[in-house]
Design a protein around this motif. Structure first.
Motif, PDB file in Angstrom:
ATOM      1  N   LYS A  58     -51.362 -66.489 -11.712  1.00 54.60           N
ATOM      2  CA  LYS A  58     -51.647 -65.055 -11.756  1.00 54.60           C
ATOM      3  C   LYS A  58     -53.051 -64.751 -11.240  1.00 54.60           C
ATOM      4  CE  LYS A  58     -53.255 -65.534 -16.538  1.00 54.60           C
ATOM      5  NZ  LYS A  58     -53.084 -65.120 -17.934  1.00 54.60           N
ATOM      6  N   TRP A  59     -53.859 -65.786 -10.948  1.00 56.77           N
ATOM      7  CA  TRP A  59     -55.248 -65.575 -10.588  1.00 56.77           C
ATOM      8  C   TRP A  59     -55.431 -65.285  -9.101  1.00 56.77           C
ATOM      9  CZ3 TRP A  59     -55.715 -70.546 -13.714  1.00 56.77           C
ATOM     10  CH2 TRP A  59     -55.896 -70.249 -15.069  1.00 56.77           C
ATOM     11  N   ARG A  60     -56.482 -64.540  -8.806  1.00 48.94           N
ATOM     12  CA  ARG A  60     -56.902 -64.258  -7.434  1.00 48.94           C
ATOM     13  C   ARG A  60     -58.376 -64.658  -7.326  1.00 48.94           C
ATOM     14  NH1 ARG A  60     -54.297 -59.796  -4.782  1.00 48.94           N
ATOM     15  NH2 ARG A  60     -56.323 -58.861  -4.347  1.00 48.94           N
ATOM     16  N   VAL A  61     -58.682 -65.486  -6.330  1.00 49.32           N
ATOM     17  CA  VAL A  61     -60.021 -66.058  -6.200  1.00 49.32           C
ATOM     18  C   VAL A  61     -60.620 -65.720  -4.836  1.00 49.32           C
ATOM     19  CG1 VAL A  61     -61.308 -68.250  -6.044  1.00 49.32           C
ATOM     20  CG2 VAL A  61     -59.552 -67.945  -7.805  1.00 49.32           C
ATOM     21  N   GLY A  62     -61.908 -65.427  -4.825  1.00 49.43           N
ATOM     22  CA  GLY A  62     -62.624 -65.197  -3.575  1.00 49.43           C
ATOM     23  C   GLY A  62     -63.480 -66.398  -3.215  1.00 49.43           C
ATOM     24  N   ILE A  63     -63.456 -66.810  -1.933  1.00 48.00           N
ATOM     25  CA  ILE A  63     -64.332 -67.870  -1.438  1.00 48.00           C
ATOM     26  C   ILE A  63     -65.442 -67.203  -0.635  1.00 48.00           C
ATOM     27  CG2 ILE A  63     -64.527 -69.932  -0.002  1.00 48.00           C
ATOM     28  CD1 ILE A  63     -61.605 -70.509  -0.540  1.00 48.00           C
ATOM     29  N   TYR A  64     -66.670 -67.311  -1.130  1.00 46.14           N
ATOM     30  CA  TYR A  64     -67.816 -66.668  -0.496  1.00 46.14           C
ATOM     31  C   TYR A  64     -68.618 -67.725   0.260  1.00 46.14           C
ATOM     32  CZ  TYR A  64     -71.549 -63.184   0.005  1.00 46.14           C
ATOM     33  OH  TYR A  64     -72.458 -62.294   0.514  1.00 46.14           O
ATOM     34  N   ASP A  65     -68.734 -67.575   1.590  1.00 48.86           N
ATOM     35  CA  ASP A  65     -69.437 -68.542   2.431  1.00 48.86           C
ATOM     36  C   ASP A  65     -70.873 -68.108   2.681  1.00 48.86           C
ATOM     37  OD1 ASP A  65     -66.516 -68.688   4.560  1.00 48.86           O
ATOM     38  OD2 ASP A  65     -66.954 -69.821   2.746  1.00 48.86           O
ATOM     39  N   SER A  66     -71.764 -69.080   2.828  1.00 43.19           N
ATOM     40  CA  SER A  66     -73.144 -68.764   3.197  1.00 43.19           C
ATOM     41  C   SER A  66     -73.388 -69.005   4.683  1.00 43.19           C
ATOM     42  CB  SER A  66     -74.125 -69.623   2.394  1.00 43.19           C
ATOM     43  OG  SER A  66     -74.063 -70.979   2.802  1.00 43.19           O
ATOM     44  N   PHE A  67     -72.327 -69.262   5.433  1.00 46.58           N
ATOM     45  CA  PHE A  67     -72.480 -69.664   6.826  1.00 46.58           C
ATOM     46  C   PHE A  67     -71.492 -68.906   7.698  1.00 46.58           C
ATOM     47  CE2 PHE A  67     -70.063 -72.525   4.177  1.00 46.58           C
ATOM     48  CZ  PHE A  67     -68.809 -72.451   4.738  1.00 46.58           C
ATOM     49  N   GLU A  86     -59.439 -74.892  -0.376  1.00 48.97           N
ATOM     50  CA  GLU A  86     -58.196 -74.187  -0.069  1.00 48.97           C
ATOM     51  C   GLU A  86     -56.980 -75.036  -0.406  1.00 48.97           C
ATOM     52  OE1 GLU A  86     -58.677 -72.997   3.987  1.00 48.97           O
ATOM     53  OE2 GLU A  86     -60.124 -71.413   3.502  1.00 48.97           O
ATOM     54  N   LYS A  87     -57.060 -76.339  -0.143  1.00 46.00           N
ATOM     55  CA  LYS A  87     -55.936 -77.224  -0.478  1.00 46.00           C
ATOM     56  C   LYS A  87     -55.664 -77.219  -1.989  1.00 46.00           C
ATOM     57  CE  LYS A  87     -55.579 -80.863   3.033  1.00 46.00           C
ATOM     58  NZ  LYS A  87     -54.133 -81.074   2.912  1.00 46.00           N
ATOM     59  N   TYR A  97     -58.989 -65.463  -1.138  1.00 44.86           N
ATOM     60  CA  TYR A  97     -59.429 -64.638  -0.018  1.00 44.86           C
ATOM     61  C   TYR A  97     -60.804 -65.114   0.410  1.00 44.86           C
ATOM     62  CZ  TYR A  97     -55.716 -61.722  -1.852  1.00 44.86           C
ATOM     63  OH  TYR A  97     -54.508 -61.283  -2.304  1.00 44.86           O
ATOM     64  N   ARG A  98     -61.009 -65.228   1.693  1.00 43.95           N
ATOM     65  CA  ARG A  98     -62.307 -65.640   2.198  1.00 43.95           C
ATOM     66  C   ARG A  98     -63.191 -64.405   2.370  1.00 43.95           C
ATOM     67  NH1 ARG A  98     -63.518 -69.583   7.366  1.00 43.95           N
ATOM     68  NH2 ARG A  98     -65.647 -70.152   6.760  1.00 43.95           N
ATOM     69  N   ILE A  99     -64.370 -64.453   1.783  1.00 40.53           N
ATOM     70  CA  ILE A  99     -65.293 -63.328   1.819  1.00 40.53           C
ATOM     71  C   ILE A  99     -66.548 -63.759   2.567  1.00 40.53           C
ATOM     72  CG2 ILE A  99     -66.603 -61.668   0.425  1.00 40.53           C
ATOM     73  CD1 ILE A  99     -64.786 -62.538  -1.946  1.00 40.53           C
ATOM     74  N   ASP A 100     -67.042 -62.923   3.449  1.00 42.60           N
ATOM     75  CA  ASP A 100     -68.338 -63.185   4.050  1.00 42.60           C
ATOM     76  C   ASP A 100     -69.198 -61.937   3.933  1.00 42.60           C
ATOM     77  OD1 ASP A 100     -67.611 -61.425   6.099  1.00 42.60           O
ATOM     78  OD2 ASP A 100     -66.881 -63.045   7.380  1.00 42.60           O
ATOM     79  N   GLU A 101     -70.407 -62.010   4.451  1.00 39.61           N
ATOM     80  CA  GLU A 101     -71.353 -60.919   4.266  1.00 39.61           C
ATOM     81  C   GLU A 101     -70.841 -59.623   4.874  1.00 39.61           C
ATOM     82  OE1 GLU A 101     -76.129 -60.043   4.924  1.00 39.61           O
ATOM     83  OE2 GLU A 101     -75.264 -61.990   5.394  1.00 39.61           O
ATOM     84  N   GLN A 103     -67.727 -58.673   5.236  1.00 29.95           N
ATOM     85  CA  GLN A 103     -66.592 -58.141   4.487  1.00 29.95           C
ATOM     86  C   GLN A 103     -66.994 -57.598   3.123  1.00 29.95           C
ATOM     87  OE1 GLN A 103     -64.370 -61.818   4.453  1.00 29.95           O
ATOM     88  NE2 GLN A 103     -62.877 -61.036   5.894  1.00 29.95           N
ATOM     89  N   ASN A 104     -68.208 -57.945   2.677  1.00 30.71           N
ATOM     90  CA  ASN A 104     -68.572 -57.635   1.300  1.00 30.71           C
ATOM     91  C   ASN A 104     -68.571 -56.143   1.004  1.00 30.71           C
ATOM     92  OD1 ASN A 104     -69.318 -58.799  -1.247  1.00 30.71           O
ATOM     93  ND2 ASN A 104     -71.340 -57.904  -0.975  1.00 30.71           N
ATOM     94  N   GLY A 105     -68.818 -55.321   2.036  1.00 33.64           N
ATOM     95  CA  GLY A 105     -68.792 -53.881   1.812  1.00 33.64           C
ATOM     96  C   GLY A 105     -67.399 -53.387   1.459  1.00 33.64           C
ATOM     97  N   ASN A 106     -66.399 -54.114   1.888  1.00 31.36           N
ATOM     98  CA  ASN A 106     -65.017 -53.755   1.596  1.00 31.36           C
ATOM     99  C   ASN A 106     -64.358 -54.929   0.880  1.00 31.36           C
ATOM    100  OD1 ASN A 106     -62.588 -52.334   1.615  1.00 31.36           O
ATOM    101  ND2 ASN A 106     -62.000 -53.128   3.623  1.00 31.36           N
ATOM    102  N   LYS A 107     -64.928 -55.307  -0.237  1.00 33.14           N
ATOM    103  CA  LYS A 107     -64.524 -56.541  -0.911  1.00 33.14           C
ATOM    104  C   LYS A 107     -63.139 -56.426  -1.539  1.00 33.14           C
ATOM    105  CE  LYS A 107     -67.178 -55.159  -5.000  1.00 33.14           C
ATOM    106  NZ  LYS A 107     -68.375 -55.428  -5.790  1.00 33.14           N
ATOM    107  N   PRO A 108     -62.423 -57.563  -1.612  1.00 35.07           N
ATOM    108  CA  PRO A 108     -61.112 -57.557  -2.243  1.00 35.07           C
ATOM    109  C   PRO A 108     -61.193 -57.110  -3.700  1.00 35.07           C
ATOM    110  CG  PRO A 108     -61.501 -59.599  -1.049  1.00 35.07           C
ATOM    111  CD  PRO A 108     -62.800 -58.880  -1.083  1.00 35.07           C
ATOM    112  N   LYS A 109     -60.194 -56.405  -4.145  1.00 29.00           N
ATOM    113  CA  LYS A 109     -60.183 -55.915  -5.527  1.00 29.00           C
ATOM    114  C   LYS A 109     -59.422 -56.895  -6.421  1.00 29.00           C
ATOM    115  CE  LYS A 109     -60.119 -51.076  -3.962  1.00 29.00           C
ATOM    116  NZ  LYS A 109     -61.542 -50.870  -4.025  1.00 29.00           N
ATOM    117  N   ASN A 110     -59.665 -56.744  -7.712  1.00 30.40           N
ATOM    118  CA  ASN A 110     -58.931 -57.504  -8.732  1.00 30.40           C
ATOM    119  C   ASN A 110     -59.095 -59.012  -8.617  1.00 30.40           C
ATOM    120  OD1 ASN A 110     -57.850 -55.024  -9.701  1.00 30.40           O
ATOM    121  ND2 ASN A 110     -56.256 -55.104  -8.111  1.00 30.40           N
TER     122      ASN A 110
END
Length: 331
Positions: A58-67, A86-87, A97-101, A103-110
């Motif tokens: 049931k979980w949703r996770v964001g992966i935030y990259d620094s690169f 990811e594996k 969901y992969r998040i970068d700088e 995309q952060n303004g329109n970040k995934p919800k929940n």
């Protein structure tokens, strides 16, 4: 061990393309997406997650990259950790969901949690915390009192590489690396350089002329090794801060007629999937990127399941993988 043909089949490209991508051939005209596919295929074939049947999480996770994507393709260390993350998430049937700088303004919800991969500046950490969700930092540890983290013991890892070279009989050992930046934007000495200098001073064999600092890509390895070999003091071995730097060192050595390992031993750091395909195969410190990724996901699941408040810092051990790029110095 996976072959270049296996990688070519998985990436749906020619064997020649795989060989040139893995060797960072700058004359190869292929898209960044093709390069990414080759590197990811090489990582994919390095380890296998056994398929299991589970209920969908049931979980949703964001992966935030620094690169950036470009940086990930230059030094594939973070790419290999991301593939492992990811594996593991796929194995646990967790949406991510992969998040970068950008995309952060329109970040995934929940989102239920964040996996933060890389080293971050203060403004990036503030953005991550703005999600208001449990966060696991991978390869950095901004504040062990509050955040879970998975990191490498750079001290032990560097000493393993240097022990190997000293046991082979090397006394003129060089270092090629870069400069690190902390969360506040402050620049400081790479931990590997710091350990290198202290360790060789303990052995009374440190020579400042054999330390070259630039960046972390093949061009820096190429330039810095050429400069080092043009100096008055000649190294018989070089320890480099990552395997990508070693690629440039190989090119410089070839152009100068310096044979590896007969004239110069080279030891890398990371053991990215491409290291075993270099000619000669690279001796390097293996960082267990798959274990780092899997451990980070397990930490996040633990946080989400138990709601614990005390933080955990997990240090992953390393291993020196001895291949053909290191040997006794010639007398």
């Amino acid at each position: 061990m996976a072959t270049i043909k296996d990688i070519a089949n998985l990436a749906n490209v020619s064997i020649t393309t795989v060989s040139r991508v893995l060797n960072y051939d700058e004359t190869l005209n292929v898209s960044p997406e093709t390069r990414r596919r080759v590197f990811e295929s090489a990582e994919d074939l390095s380890y296998v997650v056994a398929p299991k049947k589970k209920k969908k999480s049931k979980w949703r996770v964001g992966i935030y990259d620094s690169f950036s994507m470009e940086e990930e393709l230059v030094d594939t260390y973070y790419l290999s950790i991301r593939v492992a993350l990811e594996k593991k998430l796929i194995d646990k049937q967790i949406e991510f969901y992969r998040i970068d700088e950008e995309q952060n303004g329109n970040k995934p919800k929940n989102l239920d949690g964040i996996l933060a991969l890389g080293t971050f500046k203060k403004k990036d950490i503030e953005k991550i915390l703005d999600f208001g969700k449990p966060c696991i930092f991978v390869d950095s540890n901004p504040d062990p009192q509050y955040y879970d983290s998975v990191i490498i013991d750079f001290n032990s890892a560097t000493r393993k590489a240097l022990d190997h070279l000293i046991e082979l009989g090397h006394e003129f050992i060089g270092f090629i690396g870069g400069v690190e930046t902390d969360m506040y934007g402050n620049r400081f000495k790479d931990l590997r350089q710091d350990v290198f200098e202290k360790y060789l001073k303990e052995k009374n064999i440190f020579n400042e002329e054999l330390v070259k600092i630039g960046g972390y890509d093949p061009k820096d390895g190429y330039t810095n090794l050429r400069e080092m070999l043009a100096g008055k003091v000649k190294p018989t071995a070089v320890f480099v801060a990552n395997d990508t730097i070693a690629v440039g060192c190989y090119k410089a050595a070839f152009e100068l007629g310096v044979k590896i390992p007969e004239d110069l031993s080279i030891v890398g750091f990371n053991d990215v999937a491409t290291a075993k395909y270099m000619m000669p195969p690279l001796t390097t410190v293996k960082l267990y990127t798959e274990v780092m990724g899997e451990t980070a996901v397990d930490l996040l699941i633990d946080r989400l399941t138990t709601k614990r408040e005390v933080s955990k810092k997990i240090i992953i051990d390393t291993k020196l993988v001895i291949r053909e790029s290191s040997a006794k110095p010639q007398k």
